[in-house]
Design a protein around this motif. Structure first.
Motif, PDB file in Angstrom:
ATOM      1  N   THR A  38       0.857  -1.209  -0.064  1.00 23.34           N
ATOM      2  CA  THR A  38       0.043   0.071  -0.074  1.00 23.34           C
ATOM      3  C   THR A  38       0.780   1.165   0.077  1.00 23.34           C
ATOM      4  O   THR A  38       0.626   2.433  -0.580  1.00 23.34           O
ATOM      5  CB  THR A  38      -1.157   0.122   1.019  1.00 23.34           C
ATOM      6  OG1 THR A  38      -1.693  -1.246   1.207  1.00 23.34           O
ATOM      7  CG2 THR A  38      -1.767   1.146   1.108  1.00 23.34           C
ATOM      8  N   ALA A  54       2.292   1.723  -3.511  1.00 20.26           N
ATOM      9  CA  ALA A  54       1.271   2.136  -4.216  1.00 20.26           C
ATOM     10  C   ALA A  54       0.831   3.720  -4.023  1.00 20.26           C
ATOM     11  O   ALA A  54       0.635   4.466  -5.205  1.00 20.26           O
ATOM     12  CB  ALA A  54      -0.150   1.411  -3.970  1.00 20.26           C
ATOM     13  N   THR A 114      -6.362  -0.762   0.977  1.00 15.24           N
ATOM     14  CA  THR A 114      -5.895  -1.690  -0.285  1.00 15.24           C
ATOM     15  C   THR A 114      -4.636  -0.977  -0.966  1.00 15.24           C
ATOM     16  O   THR A 114      -4.732   0.525  -1.046  1.00 15.24           O
ATOM     17  CB  THR A 114      -7.033  -2.042  -1.042  1.00 15.24           C
ATOM     18  OG1 THR A 114      -7.353  -0.798  -1.735  1.00 15.24           O
ATOM     19  CG2 THR A 114      -8.107  -2.802  -0.460  1.00 15.24           C
ATOM     20  N   LYS A 120      -5.226  -0.040  -4.213  1.00 18.08           N
ATOM     21  CA  LYS A 120      -5.582   0.858  -4.918  1.00 18.08           C
ATOM     22  C   LYS A 120      -5.918   2.111  -4.068  1.00 18.08           C
ATOM     23  O   LYS A 120      -5.962   3.287  -4.624  1.00 18.08           O
ATOM     24  CB  LYS A 120      -6.817   0.119  -5.355  1.00 18.08           C
ATOM     25  CG  LYS A 120      -7.650   1.108  -6.371  1.00 18.08           C
ATOM     26  CD  LYS A 120      -8.993   0.437  -6.794  1.00 18.08           C
ATOM     27  CE  LYS A 120      -9.715   1.456  -7.631  1.00 18.08           C
ATOM     28  NZ  LYS A 120     -11.053   0.761  -8.249  1.00 18.08           N
ATOM     29  N   GLN A 121      -6.402   1.970  -3.108  1.00 14.95           N
ATOM     30  CA  GLN A 121      -6.764   3.039  -2.174  1.00 14.95           C
ATOM     31  C   GLN A 121      -5.310   3.918  -1.574  1.00 14.95           C
ATOM     32  O   GLN A 121      -5.693   5.230  -1.504  1.00 14.95           O
ATOM     33  CB  GLN A 121      -7.444   2.475  -0.801  1.00 14.95           C
ATOM     34  CG  GLN A 121      -8.784   2.053  -0.929  1.00 14.95           C
ATOM     35  CD  GLN A 121      -9.427   1.408   0.334  1.00 14.95           C
ATOM     36  OE1 GLN A 121      -8.622   0.620   1.112  1.00 14.95           O
ATOM     37  NE2 GLN A 121     -10.717   1.574   0.767  1.00 14.95           N
TER      38      GLN A 121
END
Length: 234
Positions: A38, A41, A135, A137-138
């Motif tokens: 995370t 990301a 996540t 993506k978050q």
């Protein structure tokens, strides 16, 4: 290819990267409290946003936005609102923790912004509470929005490229500049993600989570207030 121009851009961008601000703050927060993937990301999200700012500035779109009173006003209001929301969430988490008894913590988990609040399961634990695990993506979107919706970032890139990118600069140099700034951003924030998401580092910083939340809240709220103040005084 204008190598001297690329070096100048690299130096200025590196100084901006390591300077404290919303990007650095959100990176520290997520890397010290979320899984490593995370955090990485989030680093990628910030870097992609910087690439977007670079492309928009090089193509003149950012200048058009800045020149339009209505468009720029909307960008500033949207950015200030997002930063204020993030800052409020962080400050709320910090205040919630410090206002609760340290031996029995009864909270609601995590607030809507994803920052730490105390959990009903945190019994006899004088620690910051649990966090809402994001996540990848978050995390990516959190990093993307933090930079992309910051009007100060838009102004920074407009100023930078207006001063250094002249009409004589070739498309190859412009492409190289965009790629270079993206890579430098990814390297820096990726480094933070890897270093701060180490288990030992997270364990050491766990007790500092409320303080980190408070500092981050102040940073985000300060930027939001500065943006709104500039609008009122304009």
């Amino acid at each position: 290819m204008d190598v001297s121009l690329l070096v100048t851009l690299a130096v200025i961008h590196c100084v901006a990267l390591v300077s404290p601000g919303p990007d650095f703050a959100i990176m520290v927060k997520i890397a010290t409290s979320q899984p490593r993937n995370t955090a990485i990301a989030t680093a990628a999200g910030i870097s992609v946003a910087i690439l977007a700012h670079t492309i928009l500035s090089l193509t003149g779109v950012s200048l058009v936005i800045k020149s339009s009173h209505t468009l720029y006003l909307l960008v500033q209001l949207l950015g200030a609102s997002y930063l204020a929301w993030m800052g409020f969430g962080a400050l709320k988490a910090a205040v919630t923790f410090f206002s609760k008894p340290k031996t029995v913590l009864n909270g609601e988990g995590a607030d809507s912004s994803g920052f730490a609040t105390t959990s009903e399961h945190s019994i006899d634990m004088p620690m910051a509470g649990t966090v809402n695990v994001l996540t990848p993506k978050q995390g990516f979107m959190r990093g993307l929005y933090t930079n992309l919706l910051n009007p100060k970032a838009l102004v920074f890139f407009i100023t930078l490229f207006s001063a250094l990118i002249t009409p004589s600069v070739t498309p190859v140099t412009k492409f190289a500049a965009a790629l270079m700034l993206f890579v430098l951003s990814l390297l820096w924030f990726g480094f933070l993600a890897l270093m701060l998401s180490k288990a030992k580092v997270q364990q050491k910083l766990q007790r500092l989570t409320p303080i980190i939340d408070g500092v981050i809240g102040v940073i985000f709220m300060s930027v939001a207030v500065a943006i709104v103040s500039s609008l009122l005084l304009a």
